[in-house]
Scaffold this motif. Structure first.
Motif, short mmCIF file in Angstrom:
data_model
loop_
_atom_site.label_atom_id
_atom_site.label_comp_id
_atom_site.label_asym_id
_atom_site.label_seq_id
_atom_site.Cartn_x
_atom_site.Cartn_y
_atom_site.Cartn_z
N LEU A 23 0.88 -1.16 0.00
CA LEU A 23 0.00 0.00 0.00
C LEU A 23 0.92 1.22 0.00
CD1 LEU A 23 -3.12 0.57 2.25
CD2 LEU A 23 -1.62 2.41 1.59
N ALA A 24 0.81 2.05 -1.03
CA ALA A 24 1.73 3.17 -1.19
C ALA A 24 0.96 4.49 -1.19
CB ALA A 24 2.52 3.04 -2.49
N VAL A 25 1.57 5.50 -0.57
CA VAL A 25 1.01 6.85 -0.56
C VAL A 25 2.07 7.77 -1.16
CG1 VAL A 25 -0.05 8.66 0.81
CG2 VAL A 25 -0.23 6.29 1.56
N THR A 26 1.76 8.40 -2.28
CA THR A 26 2.73 9.20 -3.02
C THR A 26 2.86 10.59 -2.39
OG1 THR A 26 1.00 9.87 -4.56
CG2 THR A 26 2.30 7.94 -5.15
N MET A 27 3.57 10.65 -1.29
CA MET A 27 3.75 11.92 -0.59
C MET A 27 4.66 12.88 -1.34
SD MET A 27 1.76 11.45 1.95
CE MET A 27 2.13 12.84 3.02
N ARG A 59 -1.55 10.37 -3.54
CA ARG A 59 -2.49 9.35 -4.01
C ARG A 59 -2.22 8.04 -3.26
NH1 ARG A 59 -2.04 6.26 -9.84
NH2 ARG A 59 -3.79 4.83 -9.56
N VAL A 60 -3.29 7.36 -2.87
CA VAL A 60 -3.19 6.03 -2.25
C VAL A 60 -3.40 4.99 -3.35
CG1 VAL A 60 -4.20 4.45 -0.58
CG2 VAL A 60 -4.04 6.89 -0.04
N THR A 101 -8.79 -2.83 2.79
CA THR A 101 -8.43 -1.92 3.87
C THR A 101 -8.64 -0.47 3.46
OG1 THR A 101 -6.79 -3.50 4.69
CG2 THR A 101 -6.55 -1.22 5.41
N VAL A 102 -8.19 -0.13 2.27
CA VAL A 102 -8.32 1.25 1.79
C VAL A 102 -9.78 1.65 1.68
CG1 VAL A 102 -7.92 2.77 -0.20
CG2 VAL A 102 -6.09 1.28 0.61
N VAL A 130 -13.04 7.68 6.42
CA VAL A 130 -12.51 8.62 7.42
C VAL A 130 -11.43 9.51 6.83
CG1 VAL A 130 -11.53 8.81 9.74
CG2 VAL A 130 -13.00 6.86 9.15
N PHE A 131 -10.62 8.94 5.94
CA PHE A 131 -9.53 9.69 5.31
C PHE A 131 -9.76 9.68 3.80
CE2 PHE A 131 -7.79 7.38 9.02
CZ PHE A 131 -7.45 8.46 9.82
N PRO A 132 -10.63 10.55 3.27
CA PRO A 132 -10.96 10.53 1.84
C PRO A 132 -9.83 11.08 0.96
CG PRO A 132 -12.09 12.34 2.92
CD PRO A 132 -11.40 11.59 4.01
N VAL A 133 -8.74 10.33 0.88
CA VAL A 133 -7.58 10.73 0.09
C VAL A 133 -7.80 10.30 -1.36
CG1 VAL A 133 -5.06 10.61 -0.07
CG2 VAL A 133 -6.18 10.37 2.14
#
Length: 679
Positions: free
Chosen positions: A106-110, A116-117, A143-144, A150-153
């Motif tokens: 699971l990656a989050v492009t910070m 983006r998740v 999971t996402v 709660v975290f609408p990314v």
């Protein structure tokens, strides 16, 4: 096969101090890297009686042609230099852990303005936060899906995001509340980045803070009689708890640790890792490796730690690492881990309690992974060795072909002719050394000439780089280098060249090598129809038994070359831009065609544009714009009519609608017939 005594250093030359050593073959390629507390004692072990050595160690020292070393001050420096050299040279005889499967993260492009998740595989990228690995991609999406409430990314691709920004309409997730819709400005970039940061905090195990905050907000909403808002917060809390329940608590709350277990036999070893964050198992992964020499469990653990944390820093290295055996000595490894984390790291063997029980579970997973790996035919060391020996016997080679290169030609009815080169070493793929070729010297379908060209180009490069040793070599080691400092891959010749085809292709490959004066590389071909092995200057093929491991390896090599060539050929076809009438504009390349379509959106809108509007596109001058407008206008005109009786072209003219009545039997699209009736 070299005699180790021919390159053995003289007594007294090797220093009795910490350092890192490299074995090189006759082509100056690094084939093994190791470190030692005492270089003198360690290297002496390689120059003993060959009969008493581990089979893989014996193969390594007889393949090598020289040995060199670098002295360092401490064992920590030796550990760091060994890791750097293994990453740079990728030595064939070193312990290299291979993932037993491709694990998704699971990656989050910070590193983006709007993080983006997403699900990611492969090499890790800088600036991206990773969580996992997970056993299945669907587990990540599950999971996402719960956490987006709660975290609408943002989770959409770049193309979907850009299209929504242009149209001003969010995607479905934006409408149902599972995306904060930064594409249409519902949330600022700063707030969306903070939201993504909170998502990452929750995934790292800091769950209590968010649950308590939501529970407090729910209580406040209920007190203010905002029951709908309180109900939404209640559902959010349930979603978070459900996501947390997917990972059972295995250790005390807030425990961050990695557990590493090893299962091994005389030839191979399997490693399993459980990543525990916040007391819950957040990820699992497994590796397998061939044991190059007689190596202890502690040494296997040390190599696993290097691979696991070599590119990691900060919180990616946990406070505690539990292992089945400690490296010897343990202090340099622990100091190295502390340096990677920037804080203290505990490296120890669990003795009792929950951690010992969990370690036993990890060990059972490692044992199962080793058993599963041993059943895989292509990865079995004994099977690969037998296959190489069978190939050497069938082709009358002096020794087993440790490096095999295979070539294949691919095209579509003579267009986009390309070739592939794949490399197998010790019976395993070496994708980092694959190469692709574009055949440009002639047009048409001629596999024989194409094969001759690609073999000539590949080995001409090999000879040129070999001759330029003085110009391109590293001053210290004499190794061939590219401009960027990397070793030149074309400088490594194979022991066997395999071509996809029969006698004509084999003859072309052999002729290309003979023209270059290369006579120490064997050539063979594998024909698809009957799986026959063809040799140069032989009228009859070599027929290997259908159950032969050697034939199976040659088939794998041939099929991999075919796959690689087909993939490249299809990629070239896909990249060739088809823009309809724009293809007829002289001097207009692919880049400017794409720029025009991107600017106007379609050929129809481009056709309606003026010359001045076309000139606004970057790279389009006025003369080119006028040519484009004229070409599109010409393409829009209807084709001239032809008299079917005489074959003469009849110029278009305005029809005389006054002579026609609704009842006239006039055939649409045939003006010559209508004119005949009018006459």
């Amino acid at each position: 096969m070299a005699d180790p005594s021919s390159y053995r250093p003289k007594p007294g030359q090797i220093p009795d101090s910490p350092g890192v050593y490299r074995f090189r073959d006759e082509h100056r390629r690094v084939i093994y890297v190791g470190k030692a507390k005492s270089l003198r004692q360690r290297l002496a072990n390689y120059f003993q009686d060959l009969a008493g050595m581990h089979p893989r160690t014996r193969t390594m020292v007889t393949t090598a042609a020289s040995v060199e070393w670098t002295v360092v001050s401490t064992e920590v420096e030796a550990l760091q230099l060994e890791y750097s050299w293994i990453k740079e040279y990728d030595p064939r005889f070193n312990v290299k852990y291979r993932d037993d499967k491709s694990y998704p993260y699971l990656a989050v492009t910070m590193n983006e303005e709007f993080p983006r998740v997403q699900v990611m595989r492969g090499h890790k990228k800088k600036g991206v936060r990773y969580f996992g690995p997970y056993a299945h991609a669907w587990a990540i999406r599950d999971t996402v899906d719960l956490l987006l409430r709660v975290f609408p990314v943002r989770t959409c691709s770049a193309g979907v995001f850009k299209n929504a920004s242009r149209t001003g309409r969010p995607c479905l997730l934006g409408y149902i509340g599972k995306c904060s819709a930064p594409c249409v400005g519902r949330i600022s970039p700063e707030d969306h980045y903070e939201l993504a940061d909170e998502f990452c905090d929750f995934m790292t195990g800091r769950t209590g803070t968010y649950l308590r905050r939501l529970e407090k907000q729910m209580g406040e909403a209920a007190e203010e009689l905002e029951y709908e808002r309180a109900a939404r917060l209640r559902d959010d809390i349930e979603a978070l708890k459900k996501a947390m329940e997917k990972n059972a608590v295995v250790l005390a709350d807030a425990t961050d640790a990695d557990l590493i277990a090893v299962a091994e036999d005389e030839l191979e070893a399997a490693v399993q890792i459980f990543h525990v964050r916040g007391g819950r198992v957040r990820g699992q992964r497994g590796w397998v490796t061939d044991k190059v020499e007689e190596i202890t469990t502690g040494a296997l653990v040390e190599h696993a730690l290097q691979q696991l944390y070599g590119e990691e820093t900060g919180d990616a290295v946990p406070k505690e690492v539990l292992v089945p055996a400690l490296p010897d000595p343990v202090e340099p490894v622990q100091e190295w881990l502390t340096g990677r984390r920037g804080a203290g790291v505990s490296l120890r063997i669990p003795q009792r309690g929950d951690k010992r029980a969990l370690m036993e579970t990890v060990e059972r997973n490692a044992q199962q992974a080793l058993v599963l790996h041993k059943t895989r035919r292509a990865s079995d060391l004994a099977t690969r060795s037998r296959a190489l020996e069978e190939i050497a016997d069938a082709l009358a080679l002096d020794s087993a072909p440790l490096r095999i290169e295979c070539y294949d030609i691919s095209h579509l009815q003579g267009d986009d002719v390309v070739a592939s080169m794949v490399v197998f070493e010790d019976g395993l793929v070496r994708k980092s050394e694959y190469r692709r070729f574009q055949i440009k010297s002639f047009e048409g379908q001629d596999d024989v000439r194409s094969m001759h060209e690609v073999i000539t180009r590949r080995f001409r490069r090999y000879l040129a780089e070999k001759e330029r040793t003085g110009e391109w070599a590293d001053e210290e080691s004499g190794e061939l280098k590219d401009d960027d400092g990397r070793p030149k891959r074309f400088a490594y010749p194979p022991q066997l060249v395999v071509v996809d085809g029969g006698q004509p292709q084999v003859a072309a490959a052999r002729r290309a090598l003979d023209e270059l004066g290369i006579d120490d590389i064997a050539v063979c071909g594998l024909a698809k129809r009957l799986e026959e092995v063809w040799l140069p200057h032989e009228d009859d093929p070599v027929v290997l038994p259908r159950t032969s491991e050697g034939l199976y390896l040659l088939q794998r090599v041939r099929d991999e070359a075919h796959r690689f060539a087909i993939t490249y050929q299809r990629t070239k076809r896909a990249k060739r831009f088809r823009a309809g009438p724009l293809d007829d504009v002289p001097g207009l390349g692919e880049t400017r065609k794409q720029a025009l379509i991107k600017h106007f959106g379609s050929v129809k809108k481009l056709r309606a544009a003026t010359v001045d509007q076309i000139c606004e596109v970057p790279g389009i001058g006025r003369k080119t714009a006028e040519t484009i407008a004229a070409t599109l206008a010409r393409a829009a005109r209807p084709a001239p009519s032809v008299n079917t009786a005489t074959g003469e072209i009849i110029e278009d003219e305005e029809p005389d609608t006054t002579a026609d009545s609704p009842g006239d039997p006039v055939t649409a699209g045939a003006p010559e017939e209508r004119r005949g009736q009018e006459t």
